[in-house]
Design a protein around this motif. Sequence first.
Motif, PDB file in Angstrom:
ATOM      1  N   GLY A 109       0.815  -1.212   0.000  1.00 40.35           N
ATOM      2  CA  GLY A 109       0.000   0.000   0.000  1.00 40.35           C
ATOM      3  C   GLY A 109       0.845   1.257   0.000  1.00 40.35           C
ATOM      4  N   MET A 110       1.940   1.239   0.754  1.00 36.71           N
ATOM      5  CA  MET A 110       2.836   2.384   0.819  1.00 36.71           C
ATOM      6  C   MET A 110       3.478   2.656  -0.538  1.00 36.71           C
ATOM      7  N   ILE A 111       3.874   1.618  -1.229  1.00 32.85           N
ATOM      8  CA  ILE A 111       4.469   1.800  -2.553  1.00 32.85           C
ATOM      9  C   ILE A 111       3.454   2.438  -3.496  1.00 32.85           C
ATOM     10  N   GLY A 112       2.206   2.049  -3.365  1.00 34.26           N
ATOM     11  CA  GLY A 112       1.146   2.697  -4.152  1.00 34.26           C
ATOM     12  C   GLY A 112       1.030   4.180  -3.833  1.00 34.26           C
ATOM     13  N   GLU A 113       1.158   4.524  -2.556  1.00 40.79           N
ATOM     14  CA  GLU A 113       1.128   5.937  -2.156  1.00 40.79           C
ATOM     15  C   GLU A 113       2.286   6.691  -2.792  1.00 40.79           C
ATOM     16  N   LEU A 114       3.469   6.083  -2.770  1.00 39.66           N
ATOM     17  CA  LEU A 114       4.650   6.723  -3.352  1.00 39.66           C
ATOM     18  C   LEU A 114       4.478   6.915  -4.855  1.00 39.66           C
TER      19      LEU A 114
END
Length: 173
Positions: A109-114
């Motif tokens: 999910g964090m990579i998607g945010e980035l």
Amino acid sequence: MQWTINGLVREAKVDFRTSLLDLLREQFQLSGTKKGCNQGACGACTVLVDGERINACLALAVQYQGREITTVEGLAEHGKLHPVQAAFVEHDGFQCGYCTPGQLCSAVGMIGELERDLPSAVTVDLAAGQIEWQRDELRERMSGNLCRCGAYNGIADAIAAVLAEELGEEIAR
């Protein structure tokens, strides 16, 4: 009621007070998502809903009907580990493994945010078109996921390796 979990439409009759975590574990036997604190403080229950990470212990199952829910069991495709899963293995991003499913879902999910250039609490320049990713940014974004064994360096190294591969950027230490 009906949910889409890991690409499959699933149905169950549940009390409207049932948490998403309890639905996943008790109704659908998806035991990868862990019940840690059951208060939203540890991140062991992190799952993805429409690609965004949430704490399943704080979410009512009825709220997530008709949305795409991904648990740790749904990260791998066709028997091949998700890149984040493979990086956790390569960089020793786990010890006892209890927090690992939540860490994995949170990292995805964090990579998607980035990729969407969403700022965090430590993003230096909010006006910049693209966020400069550094280790502090990564640590801040993963701070909602606790590891009692202290595998944080391996977790951060694994995520940084995936970011370097997917975004074409090295993460500064």
